[in-house]
Scaffold this active site. Structure first.
Site, short mmCIF file in Angstrom:
data_model
loop_
_atom_site.label_atom_id
_atom_site.label_comp_id
_atom_site.label_asym_id
_atom_site.label_seq_id
_atom_site.Cartn_x
_atom_site.Cartn_y
_atom_site.Cartn_z
CD1 TRP A 67 -0.16 -1.55 3.13
CD2 TRP A 67 0.64 0.54 3.30
NE1 TRP A 67 0.65 -1.50 4.25
CE2 TRP A 67 1.15 -0.23 4.38
CE3 TRP A 67 1.01 1.88 3.21
CZ2 TRP A 67 2.01 0.30 5.34
CZ3 TRP A 67 1.87 2.40 4.17
CH2 TRP A 67 2.36 1.62 5.22
N PRO A 83 -3.35 -5.88 -5.79
CG PRO A 83 -4.87 -4.15 -6.17
CD PRO A 83 -4.55 -5.56 -6.57
NE ARG A 90 9.90 -1.16 -7.53
CZ ARG A 90 10.54 -0.93 -6.37
NH1 ARG A 90 11.28 0.14 -6.21
NH2 ARG A 90 10.43 -1.78 -5.38
CB CYS A 139 11.11 -0.80 1.55
SG CYS A 139 11.17 -0.16 -0.12
CB SER A 151 13.56 5.38 -5.57
OG SER A 151 13.39 4.83 -4.28
CD GLU A 187 10.25 -2.24 6.79
OE1 GLU A 187 9.55 -3.25 6.96
OE2 GLU A 187 10.60 -1.85 5.67
CB SER A 232 6.02 -7.51 5.54
OG SER A 232 5.07 -8.52 5.34
P1 NAP Z 1 2.44 -6.90 3.59
O1 NAP Z 1 1.55 -6.96 4.76
O2 NAP Z 1 3.47 -7.95 3.43
O3 NAP Z 1 1.47 -6.84 2.32
C1 NAP Z 1 1.97 -6.70 1.02
C2 NAP Z 1 1.06 -7.41 0.06
O4 NAP Z 1 1.05 -8.79 0.39
C3 NAP Z 1 -0.38 -6.95 0.11
O5 NAP Z 1 -0.90 -6.95 -1.19
C4 NAP Z 1 -1.02 -8.02 0.94
O6 NAP Z 1 -2.40 -8.20 0.69
C5 NAP Z 1 -0.28 -9.24 0.49
N1 NAP Z 1 -0.39 -10.38 1.40
C6 NAP Z 1 -0.73 -10.39 2.71
N2 NAP Z 1 -0.77 -11.65 3.17
C7 NAP Z 1 -0.45 -12.46 2.13
C8 NAP Z 1 -0.34 -13.86 1.97
N3 NAP Z 1 -0.54 -14.70 2.98
N4 NAP Z 1 -0.01 -14.35 0.77
C9 NAP Z 1 0.20 -13.51 -0.26
N5 NAP Z 1 0.10 -12.18 -0.18
C10 NAP Z 1 -0.21 -11.64 1.01
O7 NAP Z 1 3.23 -5.52 3.52
P2 NAP Z 1 2.64 -4.07 3.62
O8 NAP Z 1 2.37 -3.79 5.04
O9 NAP Z 1 1.55 -3.88 2.64
O10 NAP Z 1 3.86 -3.22 3.05
C11 NAP Z 1 4.88 -2.81 3.85
C12 NAP Z 1 6.08 -3.70 3.65
O11 NAP Z 1 6.48 -3.69 2.29
C13 NAP Z 1 7.28 -3.20 4.43
O12 NAP Z 1 7.95 -4.26 5.03
C14 NAP Z 1 8.14 -2.57 3.34
O13 NAP Z 1 9.49 -2.49 3.65
C15 NAP Z 1 7.88 -3.46 2.19
N6 NAP Z 1 8.21 -2.78 0.94
C16 NAP Z 1 9.32 -3.19 0.27
C17 NAP Z 1 9.70 -2.55 -0.90
C18 NAP Z 1 10.91 -2.99 -1.64
O14 NAP Z 1 11.00 -2.67 -2.83
N7 NAP Z 1 11.83 -3.73 -1.06
C19 NAP Z 1 8.93 -1.50 -1.39
C20 NAP Z 1 7.81 -1.09 -0.68
C21 NAP Z 1 7.46 -1.77 0.49
P3 NAP Z 1 -3.51 -7.65 1.71
O15 NAP Z 1 -3.46 -6.17 1.57
O16 NAP Z 1 -4.77 -8.24 1.24
O17 NAP Z 1 -3.13 -8.10 3.10
#
Ligand code: NAP
Length: 485
Positions: free
Chosen positions: A158, A183, A167, A292, A449, A389, A237
């Site tokens: 998000w 998404p 990307r 991130c 970035s 984080e 995550s």
């Molecule tokens: P998240 O909770 O891991 O969710 C990311 C995506 O994964 C969402 O679309 C989520 O869907 C989905 N998801 C959740 N549970 C899942 C499952 N069991 N199987 C498959 N997909 C699942 O992370 P977030 O809170 O949205 O984003 C923050 C994290 O993203 C941070 O750790 C950040 O560092 C990381 N991030 C990394 C980068 C990079 O390029 N390295 C860039 C941006 C963000 P739902 O919304 O339906 O739960």
């Protein structure tokens, strides 16, 4: 005229499958919340597992023809999408601010950044090349070709609702892969609007499919168990990413993982302090710290630490917190109540271990998920703030006495995404950069970035690269053909 009502009225709310918009098979809906008011903006379709499989049917059905579409044509579609996105920048920016919270100026920045991936990969589509060589014994000719990996599942977070999508979508279109995009449930609107735009510029039916769902785990598992899917690319995550890597084994999927970070921000004694404070503001406050790549640990030489902390705190205290749509606001709300509690708990943990709050340190309003820009000094090494984080506008500062110790402290994390180094000494910069266990380093700049550069991490920050010439390789398989002369 771009108003909140017009952008919400225009955004599609269904599932985008096989080139058409449809309701969920169950009729269920997801309420999308404005994090600055906690009010519902609109409802979007909540896909069932069967809806997800229908999206995969469409992607698998379109794959062969899409792979055979001339690269120039795929590139031109991306270029047209880039142009239209820039034309509609204001609408996309407002939509993003409404569902995600960041100030409009930052949303405009993300539209420009996100659009650039479409332009970059429009140029890469026509540069996919292989190799021709003679085997060392002269007995055969070796042809190496690159071919699209195939139907790809894209799971996005998000925090950058547009750029984390483009990307992946940009290189997939350029390479000739079809896709199902899922998404994050908090911010589906920007992706749905992008799907509408890609449909408008003529991306063929089935090439891009978007499903919004609350049955995420179940739906993703079903798609990843289906042998027609060939790749999963995930930004999110680390724990969820680890689970997906395990799941990917059954079908031996190609995998790209852009996971969490814990970026150190190193300020050496010869640094330009004004530049370091400017860089710290950017590295910490872009996206309210919900990036991130956000600087998570400020590691400052003891000779500069007091000066750095007071200047940085003054800048943080002058930030204006409020709804991202309001004039002059520089810090929006966090994404939800869970994130607000997490940030608040991390600060509480640090102060209970002896850290001092220089500025901020609490929530700011009764409604909305707002947290004050916060600077903490004297943060002990065992504070959770340094391990986890933060994903919020909180800057913990600690000090070091020599370079060796600074590098050791910087590398003392399971993450390895981005790091920042401030120093005027080129030899020191090279020495430190070579020793840092991170995929990206910003030297005397608070942002890494860039669509023309390979974005990605090491260790628990994942693997694979997005952007740059490397970005398209994630969507290509290598095939070798031996030819008898
Ligand atoms: P998240 O909770 O891991 O969710 C990311 C995506 O994964 C969402 O679309 C989520 O869907 C989905 N998801 C959740 N549970 C899942 C499952 N069991 N199987 C498959 N997909 C699942 O992370 P977030 O809170 O949205 O984003 C923050 C994290 O993203 C941070 O750790 C950040 O560092 C990381 N991030 C990394 C980068 C990079 O390029 N390295 C860039 C941006 C963000 P739902 O919304 O339906 O739960």
């Amino acid at each position: 005229m771009v108003t909140e009502q017009t952008v919400l009225d225009r955004v599609p709310r269904g599932l985008f499958v096989a080139g058409t918009w449809r309701a969920s098979a169950s009729g269920a809906a997801i309420a999308v919340e404005d994090p600055s008011t906690t009010k519902t903006l609109v409802d979007v379709a909540d896909a069932t597992v069967d809806d997800g499989l229908a999206a995969l049917d469409a992607a698998a059905g379109a794959q062969t023809q899409w792979a055979a579409t001339p690269p120039r044509m795929r590139g031109e579609l991306l270029r047209a999408a880039y142009e239209l996105l820039i034309q509609r920048a204001e609408e996309f920016a407002l939509l993003m601010t409404l569902e995600m919270g960041k100030p409009l100026a930052q949303s405009r920045g993300e539209v420009a950044y996100g659009a650039e991936f479409l332009r970059w990969f429009s140029e890469e589509a026509v540069r996919i090349a292989g190799r021709w060589s003679t085997a060392p014994d002269g007995a055969t000719r070796l042809l190496t070709m690159k071919q699209p990996v195939g139907p790809t599942l894209m799971i996005t977070p998000w925090n950058f609702p547009l750029a984390m999508g483009t990307r992946k979508i940009g290189p997939a279109i350029a390479a000739g892969c079809t896709m199902v995009v899922k998404p994050a449930r908090q911010t589906p609107l920007t992706m749905l609007a992008l799907a509408g735009l890609l449909q408008e510029v003529g991306v063929p039916s089935g090439v891009l499919n978007v499903v919004t769902t609350t049955r995420t785990g179940e739906l993703v598992r079903a798609l990843m168990s289906d042998p027609r899917l060939r790749k999963v690319t995930f930004t999110g995550s680390t724990p969820i990413g680890q689970g997906l890597v395990r799941q990917s084994a059954d079908q031996m999927l190609r995998v790209s993982m852009e996971l969490g970070g814990n970026a150190p921000f190193l300020v050496f004694p010869d640094a330009d302090l004004d530049a370091a404070v400017d860089g710290a503001m950017l590295a910490k406050m872009r996206n309210m710290g919900e990036a991130c790549t956000a600087a998570n640990r400020f590691i400052v030489h003891e000779s500069l630490a007091d000066d750095f902390a007071s200047r940085f705190a003054a800048r943080m205290a002058s930030e204006v917190v409020g709804r991202g749509t309001e004039d002059g606001v520089t810090v929006g709300p966090l994404i939800d109540g869970q994130q607000l509690r997490k940030v608040s708990d991390l600060v509480h943990d640090a102060t209970s271990r002896g850290a001092t709050v220089v500025t901020g340190g609490s929530t700011t309003r009764d409604t909305g998920y707002f947290y004050e820009p916060t600077v903490l000094t004297g943060v002990p090494a065992d504070a959770d703030l340094f391990r986890e984080e933060i994903f919020g506008p909180v800057a913990p500062i600690t000090t070091f006495a020599d370079d060796e110790k600074a590098v050791e402290m910087a590398n003392d994390t399971m993450y390895g995404l981005a790091a920042y180094v401030y120093s005027a000494n080129v030899s020191r910069v090279i020495r430190v950069c070579e020793r840092l266990d991170f995929g990206m380093v910003g030297v005397n700049q608070g942002i890494v970035s860039n669509p023309a550069a390979p974005f990605g991490g090491v260790k628990h920050s994942g693997f694979g690269r997005e952007g740059g010439p490397e970005g398209i390789e994630e969507y290509l398989d290598v095939k070798y053909v031996g030819i008898a002369p």
